[in-house]
Design a protein around this motif. Structure first.
Motif, PDB file in Angstrom:
ATOM      1  N   THR A 277       0.847  -1.205   0.000  1.00 48.75           N
ATOM      2  CA  THR A 277       0.000   0.000   0.000  1.00 48.75           C
ATOM      3  C   THR A 277       0.878   1.248   0.000  1.00 48.75           C
TER       4      THR A 277
ATOM      5  N   ARG B 230       2.478   1.638  -3.389  1.00 49.82           N
ATOM      6  CA  ARG B 230       1.490   2.093  -4.388  1.00 49.82           C
ATOM      7  C   ARG B 230       1.275   3.613  -4.254  1.00 49.82           C
TER       8      ARG B 230
ATOM      9  N   GLU C 146     -13.476   8.147  -1.681  1.00 50.39           N
ATOM     10  CA  GLU C 146     -12.784   7.403  -2.750  1.00 50.39           C
ATOM     11  C   GLU C 146     -11.522   6.713  -2.214  1.00 50.39           C
TER      12      GLU C 146
ATOM     13  N   PRO D 217     -10.554   1.440  -1.133  1.00 52.74           N
ATOM     14  CA  PRO D 217      -9.509   0.397  -1.228  1.00 52.74           C
ATOM     15  C   PRO D 217      -8.814   0.103   0.094  1.00 52.74           C
TER      16      PRO D 217
ATOM     17  N   ALA E 112     -11.154  -2.126   1.980  1.00 50.47           N
ATOM     18  CA  ALA E 112     -11.139  -3.476   1.387  1.00 50.47           C
ATOM     19  C   ALA E 112      -9.879  -4.217   1.833  1.00 50.47           C
ATOM     20  N   LEU E 113      -8.762  -3.494   1.887  1.00 48.89           N
ATOM     21  CA  LEU E 113      -7.493  -4.103   2.305  1.00 48.89           C
ATOM     22  C   LEU E 113      -7.601  -4.650   3.737  1.00 48.89           C
TER      23      LEU E 113
ATOM     24  N   TYR F 164     -17.251  -3.181  -0.243  1.00 49.66           N
ATOM     25  CA  TYR F 164     -16.094  -2.321  -0.572  1.00 49.66           C
ATOM     26  C   TYR F 164     -15.723  -2.480  -2.049  1.00 49.66           C
ATOM     27  N   LEU F 165     -15.654  -3.742  -2.508  1.00 50.93           N
ATOM     28  CA  LEU F 165     -15.262  -3.990  -3.903  1.00 50.93           C
ATOM     29  C   LEU F 165     -16.319  -3.423  -4.843  1.00 50.93           C
TER      30      LEU F 165
ATOM     31  N   MET G 219     -15.889   0.288  -5.269  1.00 50.36           N
ATOM     32  CA  MET G 219     -14.757   0.602  -6.152  1.00 50.36           C
ATOM     33  C   MET G 219     -15.118   0.353  -7.618  1.00 50.36           C
TER      34      MET G 219
ATOM     35  N   ASN H 173     -15.528   3.167 -10.742  1.00 52.46           N
ATOM     36  CA  ASN H 173     -14.731   3.072 -11.978  1.00 52.46           C
ATOM     37  C   ASN H 173     -15.599   2.840 -13.209  1.00 52.46           C
TER      38      ASN H 173
END
Lengths: 54, 246
Positions: A34, A37, B94, B98, B101-102, B139-140, B143, B147
């Protein structure tokens, strides 16, 4: 007080070394990726902006 | 009041504030991780039933707590965006998706690794685990939705509505261990009364919670600054910033 008398017992984690260390390694890997990135995104944005200014 | 909120939510002010907070969160994170890892992996005594394998919980619990907390931050930002049309609130939402989700994925994976030696299985369709898996899919989904819509304004509005609908999953996850008969243990720290965990084990857990929260805050500030630079690249103050750096 420390719970392990030597490095070997520390890595073995009472026979659960595989589970403990694989969990910690996974977390380390994902948190590091992370950061990498974000670093990559920072480089891209800064290069783009600097090019625009130049 | 409204003008105060709009002033506080201006990209320029947020960019500056995030810059001030970045080093504070980074240094705090390093301190918390140092204490948390040392105490969690070496000083904390082994559990009388689980032995040393319970040390996985020092990373599993913070990941799980953060997976819910990030969603709460994201939902608040989505509400701020829908009500006050703050661009920065949408940026925060935004960035949170992610990261959330992580941490949800980490909570599920480290939970599975802990579950194998403790429960005898990597996975079970238990209420808590299933609700957490649904959180990952939410979460996914957020995202993917963002997009999939090319227009940024529509994408922000659609994902904000989706985020607010998904809030219903948060109390389900938290109370699933009380509402259903689950294999997953009940609340240990976040419950009424005294935490049912020894101080020698709670202390490293608190350090690790601090470490994970500051990691999130550090990443949020850093990524917010980058997103502001990217989205506000036409603004005169952003161009002036790079002129200075040139």
């Amino acid at each position: 007080m420390t719970q392990f008398h030597d490095w070997q017992s520390f890595w073995q984690m009472g026979g659960y070394g595989f589970y403990v260390w694989s969990a910690y390694a996974l977390v380390f890997f994902f948190l590091s990726s992370t950061v990498l990135r974000t670093l990559n995104k920072a480089k891209k944005i800064k290069n783009k902006q600097v090019r625009k200014v130049l | 009041m409204w003008s105060f909120i709009h002033r506080l939510g201006s990209p320029k002010i947020c960019y500056r504030w995030a810059g001030y907070l970045l080093p504070i969160f980074f240094i705090s994170m390093l301190v918390f991780f140092s204490f948390g890892l040392f105490e969690g992996l070496d000083l904390a005594p082994p559990d009388y039933q689980q032995g040393q394998v319970y040390r996985i919980l020092f990373i599993h619990v913070p990941s799980a707590v953060l997976s819910l907390s990030i969603y709460a931050v994201m939902a608040l930002s989505a509400a701020f965006f829908l009500i006050w049309k703050l661009k920065v609130a949408d940026m925060v939402a935004e960035i949170c998706a992610p990261l959330g989700a992580l941490f949800t994925a980490l909570a599920l994976i480290t939970g599975a690794i802990w579950g194998k030696p403790t429960w005898g299985t990597w996975w079970i369709w238990d209420a808590r685990l299933t609700a957490e898996l649904i959180l990952l899919f939410i979460y996914l989904g957020i995202m993917v939705l963002r997009n999939a819509i090319p227009n940024q304004q529509y994408a922000a509005q659609a994902s904000a509505v989706f985020i607010l609908i998904g809030v219903v999953n948060l109390p389900i996850i938290h109370y699933s261990v009380d509402w259903w008969n689950t294999l997953h243990q009940g609340a240990t720290i976040l419950k009424w009364g005294k935490p049912s965990i020894s101080w020698s084990m709670l202390q490293p857990l608190l350090w690790m919670l601090g470490a994970f929260f500051t990691f999130f805050a550090w990443q949020l500030c850093w990524q917010l600054r980058l997103t502001i630079l990217f989205r506000e690249q036409q603004a005169t103050w952003v161009q002036a910033l790079f002129e200075e750096k040139k």
